[in-house]
Design a protein around this motif. Structure first.
Motif, PDB file in Angstrom:
ATOM      1  N   ARG A  15       0.839  -1.204   0.000  1.00  0.00           N
ATOM      2  CA  ARG A  15       0.000   0.000   0.000  1.00  0.00           C
ATOM      3  C   ARG A  15       0.876   1.257   0.000  1.00  0.00           C
ATOM      4  O   ARG A  15       1.753   1.431   0.845  1.00  0.00           O
ATOM      5  CB  ARG A  15      -0.928   0.022   1.200  1.00  0.00           C
ATOM      6  CG  ARG A  15      -1.701   1.340   1.355  1.00  0.00           C
ATOM      7  CD  ARG A  15      -2.873   1.222   2.288  1.00  0.00           C
ATOM      8  NE  ARG A  15      -3.973   0.502   1.652  1.00  0.00           N
ATOM      9  CZ  ARG A  15      -5.166   0.308   2.240  1.00  0.00           C
ATOM     10  NH1 ARG A  15      -5.385   0.765   3.466  1.00  0.00           N
ATOM     11  NH2 ARG A  15      -6.114  -0.350   1.613  1.00  0.00           N
TER      12      ARG A  15
ATOM     13  N   GLU B 272      -5.124   8.295   8.330  1.00  0.00           N
ATOM     14  CA  GLU B 272      -5.363   7.042   7.611  1.00  0.00           C
ATOM     15  C   GLU B 272      -4.143   6.657   6.777  1.00  0.00           C
ATOM     16  O   GLU B 272      -3.806   5.476   6.648  1.00  0.00           O
ATOM     17  CB  GLU B 272      -6.580   7.170   6.699  1.00  0.00           C
ATOM     18  CG  GLU B 272      -7.911   7.286   7.419  1.00  0.00           C
ATOM     19  CD  GLU B 272      -9.066   7.341   6.437  1.00  0.00           C
ATOM     20  OE1 GLU B 272      -9.074   6.539   5.477  1.00  0.00           O
ATOM     21  OE2 GLU B 272      -9.952   8.197   6.606  1.00  0.00           O
TER      22      GLU B 272
ATOM     23  N   ALA C 292      -1.305   5.435   9.248  1.00  0.00           N
ATOM     24  CA  ALA C 292      -1.555   4.171   9.938  1.00  0.00           C
ATOM     25  C   ALA C 292      -1.584   2.963   9.005  1.00  0.00           C
ATOM     26  O   ALA C 292      -1.328   1.842   9.459  1.00  0.00           O
ATOM     27  CB  ALA C 292      -2.877   4.258  10.704  1.00  0.00           C
ATOM     28  N   ASN C 293      -1.873   3.173   7.725  1.00  0.00           N
ATOM     29  CA  ASN C 293      -2.175   2.035   6.859  1.00  0.00           C
ATOM     30  C   ASN C 293      -1.225   1.850   5.676  1.00  0.00           C
ATOM     31  O   ASN C 293      -1.448   0.959   4.862  1.00  0.00           O
ATOM     32  CB  ASN C 293      -3.603   2.173   6.316  1.00  0.00           C
ATOM     33  CG  ASN C 293      -4.642   2.154   7.420  1.00  0.00           C
ATOM     34  OD1 ASN C 293      -4.788   1.180   8.133  1.00  0.00           O
ATOM     35  ND2 ASN C 293      -5.360   3.257   7.571  1.00  0.00           N
ATOM     36  N   SER C 294      -0.187   2.639   5.570  1.00  0.00           N
ATOM     37  CA  SER C 294       0.658   2.604   4.374  1.00  0.00           C
ATOM     38  C   SER C 294       1.981   1.895   4.624  1.00  0.00           C
ATOM     39  O   SER C 294       2.614   2.075   5.668  1.00  0.00           O
ATOM     40  CB  SER C 294       0.945   4.027   3.889  1.00  0.00           C
ATOM     41  OG  SER C 294      -0.268   4.703   3.596  1.00  0.00           O
ATOM     42  N   ASP C 295       2.388   1.097   3.649  1.00  0.00           N
ATOM     43  CA  ASP C 295       3.718   0.482   3.666  1.00  0.00           C
ATOM     44  C   ASP C 295       4.766   1.459   3.150  1.00  0.00           C
ATOM     45  O   ASP C 295       5.922   1.447   3.584  1.00  0.00           O
ATOM     46  CB  ASP C 295       3.731  -0.776   2.794  1.00  0.00           C
ATOM     47  CG  ASP C 295       2.683  -1.783   3.237  1.00  0.00           C
ATOM     48  OD1 ASP C 295       2.779  -2.254   4.378  1.00  0.00           O
ATOM     49  OD2 ASP C 295       1.776  -2.078   2.442  1.00  0.00           O
TER      50      ASP C 295
ATOM     51  N   LYS D 209       3.235   2.300  10.410  1.00  0.00           N
ATOM     52  CA  LYS D 209       3.597   0.891  10.537  1.00  0.00           C
ATOM     53  C   LYS D 209       5.085   0.754  10.828  1.00  0.00           C
ATOM     54  O   LYS D 209       5.891   1.572  10.367  1.00  0.00           O
ATOM     55  CB  LYS D 209       3.305   0.155   9.225  1.00  0.00           C
ATOM     56  CG  LYS D 209       1.847  -0.071   8.902  1.00  0.00           C
ATOM     57  CD  LYS D 209       1.746  -0.908   7.622  1.00  0.00           C
ATOM     58  CE  LYS D 209       0.327  -1.294   7.295  1.00  0.00           C
ATOM     59  NZ  LYS D 209       0.273  -2.173   6.091  1.00  0.00           N
TER      60      LYS D 209
END
Length: 388
Positions: free
Chosen positions: A139, A190, A193-196, A221
């Motif tokens: 992501r 968002e 918190a949610n990204s590679d 992350k």
């Protein structure tokens, strides 16, 4: 005859936009009407009274004293989107570099020089230390969906990434070009918190400086990879160093090396190559020159960073353009002056941008210096130009 001062080497394709019969273009003139530049810093430069406009052949304008220009009635232009493809290509390269440790592998391979026939065996034995993940299926969080951010997001989709974007100021034009497969984050957290992978495509200002800091890094992350091809000041370097040491950040790729960044592990520092392509330099120079020409000859404003976009076709014998503060009763004062001189306004446009505004009036008659002086005397007026 308009005088144009160049403060950097400008692409001939841009300079050719200045008609030789109407413009004198030089890297040394005392009374320029316009300045065209790239990275030259104008902050210590005394701005001549003749100066009407500055055009930056590029998107960033940190090298231009915008507040000073505004107070002096000098319009500052930039060229958004002209170098977007060049930057997009380097960002995509940065995605691969961030994951696969290609640069580390290349540097290690160079150390094998002189090992002769043993090189192939040493390569096979040592390559394991440079294993890195593929980007497919990962992501990517894109912060800022302007011209570059949109192109990066769309390209990443084509490479098999899952893309989430955030931009509270998304323009209609950008939205038209953005793939509907890009998830729209309602909150920047968002993205964190949610990204590679996270890539930054926002300008540097008071609200974005140090946006990547200990507080935001905590939300990310473990093992996140961050790309910064916008401005170095978006990232707090001390906090970044700590996050790399703690392995919170697996890799940081930046186009803005600093002494602190160059000392860090797991950093890939590129020497500001984002727009360094001949195509980009040509595109930026042409756009900057066209902006200057249209403003100097017609008073039209497109892509200004300190005054609103405001342009219309010429109509009538005269045109009056007024740079002014965005305060009440300005238009009525301008109209009253025209009425007092028995001049009819054929067409009129007024736009604002924050505290500043711009008015164009096309007049059925010749506007004299007396009217120009009277408008200049109105409180809040920053500059007046007359076209007859």
């Amino acid at each position: 005859m308009f005088n144009i001062l160049t403060l950097n080497k400008i692409s001939p394709l841009g300079l050719n936009r200045f008609d030789s019969a109407a413009y004198s273009v030089s890297d040394s003139c005392d009374n320029p009407d316009g300045i065209i530049l790239r990275s030259f810093s104008m902050h210590d430069m005394e701005l001549p009274a003749s100066l009407k406009a500055v055009a930056r052949a590029g998107a960033g304008v940190n090298n231009i004293p915008i507040d000073v220009c505004t107070e002096k009635g000098i319009v500052v232009f930039n060229t958004p989107g002209a170098n977007a493809n060049a930057v997009k290509e380097l960002v995509i390269a940065g995605l691969f570099l961030a994951g696969r440790n290609i640069t580390g592998g290349i540097e290690w391979a160079k150390t094998l020089h002189g090992k002769g026939a043993d090189v192939p065996k040493l390569v096979e034995k040592g390559k394991g230390q440079f294993v890195g993940p593929e980007i497919k299926g990962k992501r990517l969080g894109v912060i800022g969906l302007g011209a570059i951010g949109v192109m990066v997001a769309n390209a990443a989709l084509q490479l098999g990434m899952d893309v989430i974007g955030y931009d509270p100021y998304l323009t209609i034009d950008a939205a038209w070009h953005l793939s509907d497969r890009v998830h729209k984050a309602k909150d920047i957290n968002e993205i964190y918190a949610n990204s590679d992978y996270i890539t930054l495509h926002v300008p540097q200002n008071d609200s974005t400086k140090n946006m990547i800091c200990s507080d935001t890094l905590k939300l990310m992350k473990n093992g996140v990879r961050i790309l910064n091809f916008s401005r170095g000041g978006l990232v707090n370097e001390a906090h970044l160093a700590a996050a790399i040491e703690e392995k919170k950040v697996a890799c940081y790729v930046t186009d803005f090396p600093s002494d602190a960044v160059l000392s860090m592990e797991n950093v890939i520092a590129i020497p500001h190559l984002g727009a360094s392509t001949p195509e980009s330099e040509d595109n930026c120079a042409e756009m900057a020159a066209c902006e200057l020409v249209d403003y100097l000859e017609n008073g039209n404003i497109v892509n200004s960073v300190n005054f609103p976009a405001c342009s219309m076709a010429r109509e009538g014998k005269g045109r009056v353009t007024i740079l002014h503060k965005n305060i009440p009763n300005m238009l009525s004062q301008f109209s009253s002056l025209m009425a007092e001189k028995n001049l009819n306004i054929l067409n009129m446009m007024n736009k604002n941008k924050g505290e500043n505004a711009y008015t164009i009036m096309d007049i059925d008659g010749v506007v004299d210096a007396e009217i120009e002086n009277a408008i200049n005397m109105i409180e809040g007026v920053l500059g007046v130009r007359i076209f007859n």
